[in-house]
Design a protein around this motif. Sequence first.
Motif, PDB file in Angstrom:
ATOM      1  N   ASP A 155      -4.805 -12.686  10.789  1.00  0.00           N
ATOM      2  CA  ASP A 155      -5.884 -13.149   9.932  1.00  0.00           C
ATOM      3  C   ASP A 155      -7.140 -13.259  10.790  1.00  0.00           C
ATOM      4  O   ASP A 155      -7.269 -14.169  11.607  1.00  0.00           O
ATOM      5  N   GLU A 156      -8.020 -12.318  10.624  1.00  0.00           N
ATOM      6  CA  GLU A 156      -9.282 -12.273  11.358  1.00  0.00           C
ATOM      7  C   GLU A 156      -9.110 -12.439  12.862  1.00  0.00           C
ATOM      8  O   GLU A 156      -9.571 -13.425  13.439  1.00  0.00           O
TER       9      GLU A 156
ATOM     10  N   SER B 160      -6.674 -14.706   2.961  1.00  0.00           N
ATOM     11  CA  SER B 160      -5.717 -15.588   3.650  1.00  0.00           C
ATOM     12  C   SER B 160      -4.621 -16.038   2.689  1.00  0.00           C
ATOM     13  O   SER B 160      -3.445 -16.160   3.076  1.00  0.00           O
TER      14      SER B 160
ATOM     15  N   GLN C 233      -5.729 -17.447  11.292  1.00  0.00           N
ATOM     16  CA  GLN C 233      -7.164 -17.379  11.537  1.00  0.00           C
ATOM     17  C   GLN C 233      -7.593 -18.196  12.772  1.00  0.00           C
ATOM     18  O   GLN C 233      -8.440 -17.783  13.525  1.00  0.00           O
TER      19      GLN C 233
HETATM   20 MG   LIG Z   1      -9.379 -16.225   5.345  1.00  0.00          MG
END
Ligand SMILES: [Mg+2]
Length: 281
Positions: free
Chosen positions: A195-196, A74, A118
Amino acid sequence: MSTNSGFGDGNTLPLGRSSGTSTVHRGELDRERNVSVRDLRKSFGDATVMNGLTLEFEDNAVTTVLGPSGTGKSVLLKHIVGLLEPDSGRVDVFGKNIWSMNENARAEMRKRFGVLFQDGALFGSMNVFDNVAFPLRKHTEMMEEDVRDVVWNSLREVGLEAAANREPGALSGGMRKRAGFARALVMQPEVVMFDEPDSGLDPVRTSLLNDLILQVHEQHQGTYILVTHDIETARKVSDYVALVWQGTVIHYGPTAEAFESDDPFVQQFLTGSSAGPLGMD
Ligand SMILES: [Mg+2]
Ligand SMILES: Nc1ncnc2c1ncn2[C@@H]1O[C@H](COP(=O)(O)OP(=O)(O)OP(=O)(O)O)[C@@H](O)[C@H]1O
């Protein structure tokens, strides 16, 4: 580029930016890659998080960044969007070092990015439609009528038309991700970062979201950078895989090559095995 998406017919989506239409891709005019990171170093207090990370992302391809929790994935994305400043090294976007430009120029540069952080990061007090419309209303002079057209197209693309009036709190995790994706895409970004995207989703929804990412990438092209823990997501979605460990890239290359590698680090990463050279530190 791989065409493993199964969506290669490209005739089902409403937004008409196919890989054949080059005019939209300002990045293609630049000799440099859209996104490159060189010898990036960053510490927070005593903790070194980026330890000389170098990576040139392939244009018009999906690159997956894999790595253990806390390894700096991240933090890497935040450097690329210009939210974190490196201690040393450089981040070049569209051929320019983003830390040699002023904040206004960085803000302009960010308009060419679509970012899905995320946590999805939708505005809780706005319905899905207004969330997706937000970047257009904030960053463009577009007439409201045109905003509506673009937003409806984006919502159709991610299958959320029926949820346009709902607030994020009334959506499932998968729907929130799709809404975040629609918002990330609405400015027709040349670089899209996730992000994810799969965190908190069950395997079926993860798989559906992966299909959606591939489908949209097939249609719009662009430099996609995707951070994930999920090996299957990496295998399915990416053209290239970067393995990040302790603030550096320990492997980078085409997805098939990574999955066929006999390097014990790479193997341990891609099998998720506890046995091998990688420990908890
Ligand atoms: Mg992360
Ligand atoms: N703003 C910050 N200030 C201090 N430390 C930070 C900051 N941002 C990140 N870190 C630290 O940097 C390290 C890397 O964090 P990062 O969020 O990039 O990990 P990650 O690889 O994305 O992990 P995960 O897979 O769990 O999301 C962590 O130890 C984190 O605590």
